[in-house]
Design an enzyme around this catalytic site. Structure first.
Site, PDB file in Angstrom:
ATOM      1  N   ARG A  26       0.836  -1.203   0.000  1.00 23.49           N
ATOM      2  CA  ARG A  26       0.000   0.000   0.000  1.00 23.49           C
ATOM      3  C   ARG A  26       0.877   1.263   0.000  1.00 23.49           C
ATOM      4  O   ARG A  26       0.629   2.204  -0.754  1.00 23.49           O
ATOM      5  CB  ARG A  26      -0.927  -0.009   1.221  1.00 23.49           C
ATOM      6  CG  ARG A  26      -2.101  -0.977   1.084  1.00 23.49           C
ATOM      7  CD  ARG A  26      -2.711  -1.337   2.437  1.00 23.49           C
ATOM      8  NE  ARG A  26      -3.940  -2.107   2.298  1.00 23.49           N
ATOM      9  CZ  ARG A  26      -3.976  -3.411   2.037  1.00 23.49           C
ATOM     10  NH1 ARG A  26      -2.848  -4.091   1.890  1.00 23.49           N
ATOM     11  NH2 ARG A  26      -5.128  -4.038   1.920  1.00 23.49           N
ATOM     12  N   ASP A 296      -6.168 -15.175   6.405  1.00 24.43           N
ATOM     13  CA  ASP A 296      -4.816 -15.709   6.307  1.00 24.43           C
ATOM     14  C   ASP A 296      -4.382 -16.458   7.560  1.00 24.43           C
ATOM     15  O   ASP A 296      -3.387 -17.197   7.530  1.00 24.43           O
ATOM     16  CB  ASP A 296      -3.810 -14.587   6.026  1.00 24.43           C
ATOM     17  CG  ASP A 296      -3.957 -14.009   4.630  1.00 24.43           C
ATOM     18  OD1 ASP A 296      -4.671 -14.627   3.819  1.00 24.43           O
ATOM     19  OD2 ASP A 296      -3.378 -12.944   4.352  1.00 24.43           O
TER      20      ASP A 296
END
Length: 322
Positions: A26, A296
């Protein structure tokens, strides 16, 4: 080739964790959009981040992101608002992973994106241009990376972006992580309702930025400690932050139910510190959790609970089939 893996009788170690891939990728896109030339500090050394660094540095006509799913999504949006014409592609497997949700959203915003081979899949041919922005509706139950890709390019749109998310919104912490990173670079971006995000047309401000270590990587050290037979074991993990916006930081609460105590050397917000893990001996009789916001972590807890003999019921795993 045969590998023999043997658990140590005693466990006492200090680990410098890798940087967060989620924050690194990001920050790289936002750095590029802000016009910053130097890289953020403590970047992840994963393949996804490496291909993004190479692409943003060299900007070749054909950008091969290999198997980097995050790179494919974030760079697709970045190229749509960056001057020049590029083809973005990847491995054979990547060319069979759908990108139509993001590509269609960009097209509705006025982007010039075309499929080079199969409709809905990479490779894509992209001609960068100024986008008007405005209002857009996107499914909330898709990968948060599609949503984050759109949000990160929104400050440079003429009208900004009002994003309406329909249906069940999964991986909301990753969207919050995107918004927080954007605000750290001067963007005006926030939730205006439970399902609506507004990003004002306000360019990013270039500045120095340090990447926190990765809570997903920390989860494996929690697992190692939980499975260790050494009741006096201690693991110290460097570079984590109290109050982290990484969704997987919930690992510290979940592992507390599997007998692991987490202690922070410092609780100053946004300042990296050392986290110490120790056993408590207090293990829950059963673990139930909805991993909708932390998909995850599911594999780690499946293995840990199975090895410890702790019954479990995990839901929110819809994204794993992808």
């Amino acid at each position: 080739m045969t590998y023999r893996i043997t658990a140590p009788q005693q466990l006492e170690t200090e680990i410098n964790l890798p940087a967060s891939k989620s924050i690194s990728n990001r920050a790289l896109i936002i750095y590029a959009l802000s016009g910053r030339k130097t890289m953020p500090e403590h970047l992840s050394d994963c393949d996804d981040t490496e291909v993004m660094i190479n692409a943003l540095r060299d900007m070749p006509e054909t950008i091969d992101i290999k198997a980097g799913g995050t790179a494919m999504r974030f760079l697709t949006a970045y190229l749509a608002v960056t001057p020049g014409e590029h083809t973005i592609t990847g491995t054979e497997r990547m060319r069979h992973r759908p990108i139509n949700i993001l590509a269609d959203a960009l097209l509705r915003l006025g982007a010039d994106v075309a499929y080079e081979e199969n409709e809905g899949f990479p490779p894509l041919r992209i001609k960068g241009r100024q986008l008007q922005g405005g209002s857009l509706e996107v499914q909330g139950d898709v990968s948060s990376q599609f949503i984050s890709a759109l949000l990160m390019i929104a400050p440079g749109m003429e009208k900004g972006l009002t994003l309406h998310l329909t249906g069940d919104i999964i991986s909301r912490p990753y969207i919050d992580l995107t918004l927080c990173t954007m605000r750290n670079f001067g963007a005006n971006a926030e939730w205006t309702d439970n399902d609506t995000i507004e990003v004002k047309p306000q360019p990013y401000t270039a500045q120095d930025y340090y990447i926190e270590s990765d809570w997903s990587a920390a989860s494996y050290w929690y697992e190692i400690l939980a499975l260790s037979k050494d009741n006096e074991a201690e693991i110290r993990l460097n570079g984590l932050m109290d109050g982290s916006l990484q969704g997987d930081s919930v690992v510290k609460y979940l592992f507390s139910m599997l007998g692991i105590k987490t202690s922070f050397s410092s609780r100053t917000r946004n300042v990296p510190t050392t986290v110490t893990l120790r056993k408590t001996g207090l293990v829950s009789a059963r673990l139930d959790y909805d991993f909708k916001n932390q998909p995850d972590l599911a594999q780690t807890f499946v293995v840990t609970c199975a090895m410890m003999g702790v019954p479990f019921h995990f839901t929110g795993l819809a994204t794993l089939h992808i």
